[in-house]
Scaffold this active site. Structure first.
Site, PDB file in Angstrom:
ATOM      1  N   THR A  34       0.751  -0.881   0.434  1.00 28.04           N
ATOM      2  CA  THR A  34       0.159   0.209   0.095  1.00 28.04           C
ATOM      3  C   THR A  34       0.838   0.929  -0.167  1.00 28.04           C
ATOM      4  O   THR A  34       0.371   2.538  -0.612  1.00 28.04           O
ATOM      5  CB  THR A  34      -0.614   0.137   1.326  1.00 28.04           C
ATOM      6  OG1 THR A  34      -1.524  -1.159   1.068  1.00 28.04           O
ATOM      7  CG2 THR A  34      -1.947   0.732   1.328  1.00 28.04           C
ATOM      8  N   ASP A 225      -4.217  -2.835  -7.421  1.00 26.73           N
ATOM      9  CA  ASP A 225      -4.422  -3.349  -6.896  1.00 26.73           C
ATOM     10  C   ASP A 225      -4.763  -4.450  -6.683  1.00 26.73           C
ATOM     11  O   ASP A 225      -5.978  -4.876  -7.274  1.00 26.73           O
ATOM     12  CB  ASP A 225      -4.392  -2.157  -5.656  1.00 26.73           C
ATOM     13  CG  ASP A 225      -4.165  -2.604  -4.216  1.00 26.73           C
ATOM     14  OD1 ASP A 225      -3.212  -4.069  -4.127  1.00 26.73           O
ATOM     15  OD2 ASP A 225      -4.999  -2.970  -3.083  1.00 26.73           O
ATOM     16  N   GLU A 226      -4.093  -5.375  -5.513  1.00 28.94           N
ATOM     17  CA  GLU A 226      -5.036  -7.157  -5.921  1.00 28.94           C
ATOM     18  C   GLU A 226      -5.179  -7.618  -7.008  1.00 28.94           C
ATOM     19  O   GLU A 226      -6.005  -8.001  -6.781  1.00 28.94           O
ATOM     20  CB  GLU A 226      -6.054  -6.848  -5.003  1.00 28.94           C
ATOM     21  CG  GLU A 226      -6.163  -6.121  -3.969  1.00 28.94           C
ATOM     22  CD  GLU A 226      -4.617  -7.424  -2.604  1.00 28.94           C
ATOM     23  OE1 GLU A 226      -4.026  -8.389  -3.095  1.00 28.94           O
ATOM     24  OE2 GLU A 226      -4.727  -7.144  -1.202  1.00 28.94           O
ATOM     25  N   GLN A 256      -1.633 -14.975  -2.654  1.00 30.24           N
ATOM     26  CA  GLN A 256      -2.863 -15.021  -1.529  1.00 30.24           C
ATOM     27  C   GLN A 256      -3.703 -14.925  -2.971  1.00 30.24           C
ATOM     28  O   GLN A 256      -4.836 -13.992  -2.437  1.00 30.24           O
ATOM     29  CB  GLN A 256      -2.277 -13.573  -0.974  1.00 30.24           C
ATOM     30  CG  GLN A 256      -0.998 -13.360  -0.249  1.00 30.24           C
ATOM     31  CD  GLN A 256      -1.993 -11.759   0.630  1.00 30.24           C
ATOM     32  OE1 GLN A 256      -2.210 -11.946   1.709  1.00 30.24           O
ATOM     33  NE2 GLN A 256      -0.198 -11.666   0.606  1.00 30.24           N
TER      34      GLN A 256
END
Length: 787
Positions: A34, A225-226, A256
């Site tokens: 982040t 992101d992700e 993840q």
């Protein structure tokens, strides 16, 4: 160089400063991704990139808000406000407000939430006179959502014979018609559902090249992101928008990726280099969150996955405590152990309650931990969900129980008189309420004497009401003669509630089914305990009183955040806690029986375990039960293969002093023996081996692609019995004060006093996890534990 850049380590700094061209940042757990995203955006703006030309896509609005606040502190609030930053859905809804007229939508189109879309689908099913027991609205909704996320429109569906054959095989040949009608109804209403926000954006960019060109110029720098959690629809939008300038930065961790059930495609991140051959790759491998024991243990687990990007996560943090592996006697003993351990750490280390987190694979597992925490007056909250006893299906079944004990309970009556559906509609219920109010009587009294009152209800419906009344009366008779579990199991079955829930095969339906099962497990546990305790009351009435007291104490104050956290592992992603308890570490529970049919499914389960373990900062605990109730039957459990996959040097394996090979007496085992079609075969005492399959059922897979593995770290019963250092078999006739004993529900304890003679003998025993109990020895089934 700006001062904030100096706060970064070398790997983070490289990822922030490399502003041009495609790049992928592989961010290990706790590695500060982040911060990298935030500082990279701030650095772009400081370099002169117009804030309007930066698009940052996150997976939660909370993450977007937090990042914007951090950026504002660096570049100023005014400029930060210009950023296009938010979730995929929020950003593309904004674009569709501007451009939606191209597709025939008004700029003020409505966004349907899940409940709105479900109502539309239900109405279509009703209008077409389709059987809602076959065309379950939620199942239909799930299929339509899956089609949309894979860019399969109704027109495309009509050209896909394979999809039509699949739906026909599922006894839903009309699904294509429902999908088409649903799309048309939404369009006529000027509405889009959540999936449409992505589908229609793809359609807009594909059909109108000028719109695509406009937003390619607008978003010269794209950050995602992700990225490992993006689905096919999201992937295509990003690829289209980035195709001109290719200044696309994706951040994520393949280790993840845990949302395949929502359509996430791990191939998006694994194949990024193929999509952009010139892409730079940066690896954030330093973990700032966890102890080195936890980091290295997690590495040893995830290394077992074949499909992954190479990285070596490390930390300069202290070695820390080893990961505790605790074997409990049963699921309730597991709950008692965890609550006791939390209480001790809270007292000894002065840790706040919110330093602790209990993670489980499925929501239904929360019950044992909620009960154990309440008994110790430990405050807790169910994260991202509701308390076990507040879930709809649980409240529905409890309403039947309440009526069996007290038929004039009006709220319970209204809740279940037409659930499951029995042809008593809301108009009828309203009429009963009106007559009851006018006559100043309960709804039950009116229903019981329906022919005596001018209700305006037709004869067939009156008969259905009387049938319901007679059913409840039969439950009342049963409740006066039998224990809570016998009554509860009978009600759950004959009310039709289990049948109704079990027919819903969606993930939500399966979860509700598991929750009902877990409630019955808890009632079985309650009944057995009460039968063994002197002056115990195993009635349904007393159970309801016990539950009512527990739930009354569960009023959650939103301002009181100092509570133990309980949540599923999926909800824990992105969070961190000093102490983490990963519970239910058993084969067929975690990894889930539903997720072991292919290697890719098993690898996702392993990634889920990796995510769970890396939530811990100071210490992690893994717990599993030797026996667990399933539908009131006691079954043997086997420790999860994931425990063995951790290098043993990182583990502190703790088994109770009965040697880790407790086995219930034959009379207990025989009383609760599973049928032969069950996965647990009779006499399966080898706790270190895999359960045997004696007979295949229709629901069982015809093969097991992932071969079973022998657990070598945890001694099997057969090995341990050779040493005879643990449980002394036989009835403890010579039980004396100070002796250590083992009980199949309460675990280990110390005898404080033995009272009486012969069949009336009682013992006062202080159990390590369950506290003091007064037991009738002829029922208690105690065994001695040797030192």
């Amino acid at each position: 160089m700006s001062s904030y850049i100096d706060q970064l380590n070398d790997a983070q700094k490289q990822a922030v400063l490399a502003t041009e061209g495609p790049m992928m940042v592989i961010a290990g757990a706790g590695s500060g991704k982040t911060r990298v995203l935030t500082y990279r955006i701030a650095h772009l703006m400081e370099k002169g990139v117009d804030s309007f030309q930066i698009l940052s896509l996150t997976f939660t609005n909370k993450a977007a808000r937090e990042m914007k606040e951090r950026i504002a502190k660096i570049v100023g609030e005014s400029e930060a406000k210009n950023l296009w930053m938010g979730t995929f859905h929020s950003v593309f809804a904004k674009i569709l407000r501007i451009e939606g007229s191209r597709l025939g939508y008004p700029s003020n189109f409505t966004i349907y939430d899940s409940e709105d879309s479900l109502k539309v689908i239900s109405q279509i099913i009703k209008e077409n006179n389709l059987d809602k027991e076959i065309y379950k609205p939620k199942s239909v909704q799930g299929r339509i959502s899956s089609y949309k996320n894979n860019l399969i429109t109704p027109k495309a569906y009509a050209n896909r014979a394979d999809l039509q054959e699949n739906d026909a095989a599922a006894k839903m040949p009309m699904l294509g018609n429902i999908y088409k009608a649903y799309t048309e109804k939404c369009f006529r209403s000027g509405a889009m559902d959540f999936d449409d926000l992505l589908l229609k954006t793809n359609e807009l960019l594909h059909l109108f090249p000028d719109v695509l060109a406009k937003y390619q110029e607008r978003f010269k720098y794209i950050l995602v992101d992700e990225y490992q959690d993006t689905n096919h629809s999201q992937y295509l939008i990003v690829k289209a928008l980035a195709s001109k300038y290719e200044n696309v930065c994706v951040v994520g961790d393949d280790a993840q990726s845990i949302y395949a059930f929502r359509g996430a495609n791990i191939r998006n991140i694994l194949n990024f280099q193929q999509d952009y051959p010139d892409a730079k790759t940066f690896k954030l491998e330093q973990n700032y969150r966890s102890t080195s024991n936890i980091v290295e243990a997690a590495n040893s687990i995830i290394s077992k996955n074949k499909d992954q990007l190479e990285k070596n996560v490390w930390t300069s943090n202290d070695r820390g405590e080893k990961i505790v592996v605790h074997k409990a006697v049963s699921d309730s003993d597991e709950g008692n152990y965890v609550s006791s351990n939390i209480f001790e750490l809270h007292q000894q280390n002065r840790e706040a309650w919110n330093s602790f987190c209990i993670l489980y694979r499925t929501n239904s597992q929360s019950r044992a931990f909620e009960d154990a925490l309440r008994k110790r007056n430990i405050p807790y909250r169910i994260y991202g969900g509701v308390s076990f006893y507040q879930r709809k299906e649980i409240k529905d079944l409890l309403a039947y129980f309440r009526l069996a004990i007290n038929p004039i309970d009006e709220e319970a009556f209204k809740r279940v008189i037409n659930y499951p559906a029995r042809g008593i509609g809301q108009t009828t219920i309203d009429r009963l309420i009106n007559v009851a109010n006018a006559q100043e009587k309960s709804m039950w009294e009116i229903a019981e004497n329906i022919y005596l009152y001018p209700t305006g209800i037709n004869k067939p419906t009156q008969q259905r009401i009387l049938d319901f009344v007679e059913r409840i009366k039969s439950y009342s008779v049963l409740a006066s003669k039998h224990d809570a579990f016998e009554v509860a199991a009978h009600i759950a079955k004959t009310s039709g509630l289990i049948k109704s829930i079990s027919e819903d095969k969606t993930p939500e339906g399966v979860s509700r089914y598991e929750n009902i099962q877990e409630l019955l497990n808890g009632i079985k546990d309650f009944s057995e305990q009460q039968q063994q305790i002197e002056d115990g009351d195993a009635s349904l009435s007393y159970y309801l009183e016990d539950i009512a007291l527990l739930t009354d104490a569960d009023k959650d104050n939103p301002e009181d955040v100092n509570k133990v956290n309980l949540m599923t592992i999926h909800l824990a992603k992105g969070l961190e806690f000093p102490y983490v308890y990963i519970v239910g570490m058993e084969e067929n529970l975690f990894p889930s029986m539903m997720s072991m049919n292919t290697r890719s499914e098993l690898e996702e389960e392993r990634r889920l375990f990796y995510v769970a373990l890396t939530r811990a900062e100071k210490q992690a605990f893994l717990t599993y039960a030797h026996v667990r109730y399933r539908w009131g039957k006691l079954i043997d459990c086997e420790p999860s293969r994931f425990i063995e996959e951790i290098d043993e040097k990182y583990l502190d394996i703790r088994v109770p002093e009965f040697g880790g090979f407790y086995s219930p007496p034959d009379e207990v085992r025989n009383a609760f023996e599973a049928p032969k079609s069950n996965v647990v075969s009779k006499g399966n005492d080898n706790f270190g081996g895999r359960p045997k399959f004696e007979k295949k059922t229709k629901s069982e897979p015809t093969h097991r692609p992932v071969p079973p593995r022998k657990h070598q770290k945890l001694r099997s019963i057969s090995d341990a019995n050779q040493n005879l250092q643990g449980v002394e078999k036989g009835a403890p006739e010579d039980l004396a004060q100070g002796e250590r004993v083992i009980h199949d529900r309460f675990g280990l304890g110390t005898v404080k006093e033995v009272i009486g003679q012969g069949a009336d003998r009682k013992a006062v025993i202080h159990f390590d996890n369950a506290g003091e109990k007064r037991l009738l020895l002829k029922f208690a089934k105690l065994q001695k534990a040797r030192a």
